[in-house]
Design a protein around this motif. Structure first.
Motif: not given
Length: 111
Positions: A42-44, A75-78
């Protein structure tokens, strides 16, 4: 012969462009983190790199634009992963280049 008169092969151009795309430490860090996480992150998770979030997002978007990184999910879990086929192709190209350099060096030593 001046360099500007040389014609470069598609392979040489592809290898050079790939090397340029990864020529920044932050981009190498992004690739390493993706690889270390089973090619899905994930981006995070990328925010652990010691740069501000905007910088990471910018480089992630550029790597994606270049086709080096692919996004998947909703969306939201890319999640982001590497284009494994491209990496294999580039790794093979660099391996052939470095092997030809080794052969060249060996030939020079024999002279």
């Amino acid at each position: 012969m001046p360099y500007f008169n040389l014609k470069f092969s598609n392979t040489d151009n592809e290898l050079a462009n790939f090397a340029k795309a990864l020529a920044l430490p932050v981009r190498i860090a992004i690739v390493r983190i993706i690889m270390a996480n089973g090619n899905s992150v994930s981006k995070e998770s990328l925010y652990s790199i010691p740069f501000n979030h905007e910088t990471i997002t910018k480089h992630l978007a550029e790597l994606k634009r270049m086709g080096i990184i692919k996004a998947h999910g909703f969306r939201g879990s890319i999640k982001y992963g590497l284009d494994e086929q491209l990496f294999r192709q580039m790794a093979d190209g660099f391996a052939m280049l470095f092997e030809s350099l080794r052969t060249f060096e060996h030939d020079l030593q024999d002279c």
